[in-house]
Design an enzyme around this catalytic site. Structure first.
Site, PDB file in Angstrom:
ATOM      1  N   GLU A   1     -10.614  -2.668   1.556  1.00 25.54           N
ATOM      2  CA  GLU A   1     -10.356  -2.836   0.125  1.00 25.54           C
ATOM      3  C   GLU A   1      -9.948  -4.268  -0.204  1.00 25.54           C
ATOM      4  O   GLU A   1     -10.429  -4.842  -1.187  1.00 25.54           O
ATOM      5  CB  GLU A   1      -9.277  -1.858  -0.336  1.00 25.54           C
ATOM      6  CG  GLU A   1      -9.742  -0.422  -0.360  1.00 25.54           C
ATOM      7  CD  GLU A   1      -8.684   0.540  -0.868  1.00 25.54           C
ATOM      8  OE1 GLU A   1      -7.554   0.102  -1.171  1.00 25.54           O
ATOM      9  OE2 GLU A   1      -8.989   1.732  -0.958  1.00 25.54           O
TER      10      GLU A   1
ATOM     11  N   GLU B   1      -5.729   4.043   7.849  1.00 26.84           N
ATOM     12  CA  GLU B   1      -5.249   3.510   6.568  1.00 26.84           C
ATOM     13  C   GLU B   1      -5.203   1.980   6.591  1.00 26.84           C
ATOM     14  O   GLU B   1      -5.527   1.334   5.595  1.00 26.84           O
ATOM     15  CB  GLU B   1      -3.883   4.084   6.207  1.00 26.84           C
ATOM     16  CG  GLU B   1      -3.356   3.590   4.875  1.00 26.84           C
ATOM     17  CD  GLU B   1      -4.286   3.841   3.702  1.00 26.84           C
ATOM     18  OE1 GLU B   1      -4.350   2.980   2.796  1.00 26.84           O
ATOM     19  OE2 GLU B   1      -4.961   4.889   3.664  1.00 26.84           O
TER      20      GLU B   1
ATOM     21  N   GLU C   1       0.822  -1.201   0.000  1.00 26.66           N
ATOM     22  CA  GLU C   1       0.000   0.000   0.000  1.00 26.66           C
ATOM     23  C   GLU C   1       0.864   1.262   0.000  1.00 26.66           C
ATOM     24  O   GLU C   1       1.473   1.604   1.003  1.00 26.66           O
ATOM     25  CB  GLU C   1      -0.926   0.015   1.228  1.00 26.66           C
ATOM     26  CG  GLU C   1      -1.910  -1.130   1.294  1.00 26.66           C
ATOM     27  CD  GLU C   1      -2.959  -1.064   0.195  1.00 26.66           C
ATOM     28  OE1 GLU C   1      -3.284   0.048  -0.275  1.00 26.66           O
ATOM     29  OE2 GLU C   1      -3.461  -2.137  -0.200  1.00 26.66           O
TER      30      GLU C   1
END
Length: 142
Positions: A100, A93, A52
């Site tokens: 996701e 995050e 990420e």
């Protein structure tokens, strides 16, 4: 069969009885659980850092802002708040990335609910970043 309540989980291949209480699936307790959980957490941080870009950017932001928090003439509580909000950005995050990954695991097909879940995770991260800016501004700007 045990006397504990179970629910049938239907799979394309087979039907499996699953305990209704998720604790039965955990397996470990006490210090062993903490030890293994720490390993899973480290694996999660490693996966987030490798996969990420947004997480890597927030790590860099933390590496910049946390030492900077010690250079300002603020109270210990204010310094703790400055540091806490940048950690909060990392936490949000991680949760956004987990959402996701889960949505992508289910299907890459475009679906309104999948988009909604991903957009909400992104919105949470935007609010966390706004909170960082707001808190730093309120504490540091006279």
């Amino acid at each position: 069969m045990s006397s504990e309540p179970t629910c049938a989980a239907t799979d394309a291949v087979a039907s499996v009885d699953v305990p209704a209480d998720g604790a039965a699936l955990k397996g470990r307790s006490g210090l062993a659980r903490i030890w293994y959980a720490s390993g899973y957490s480290a694996a999660g941080l490693k996966a987030a850092y490798r996969g990420e870009a947004a997480f890597r950017q927030l790590v860099l932001l933390n590496l910049l802002l946390i030492p900077l928090a010690f250079l300002f003439d603020v109270s210990r509580v204010e310094r703790a708040v400055l540091i806490a909000v940048v950690f909060l950005g990392l936490i949000v995050e991680l949760l956004n990335s987990a959402i996701e990954a889960t949505v992508d695991r289910i299907s890459f097909e475009l679906h309104p609910l999948a988009k909604q879940a991903k957009d909400m995770g992104s919105a949470a991260q935007l609010l966390a970043l706004c909170l960082i800016g707001l808190v730093w501004a309120v504490i540091l700007i006279p």
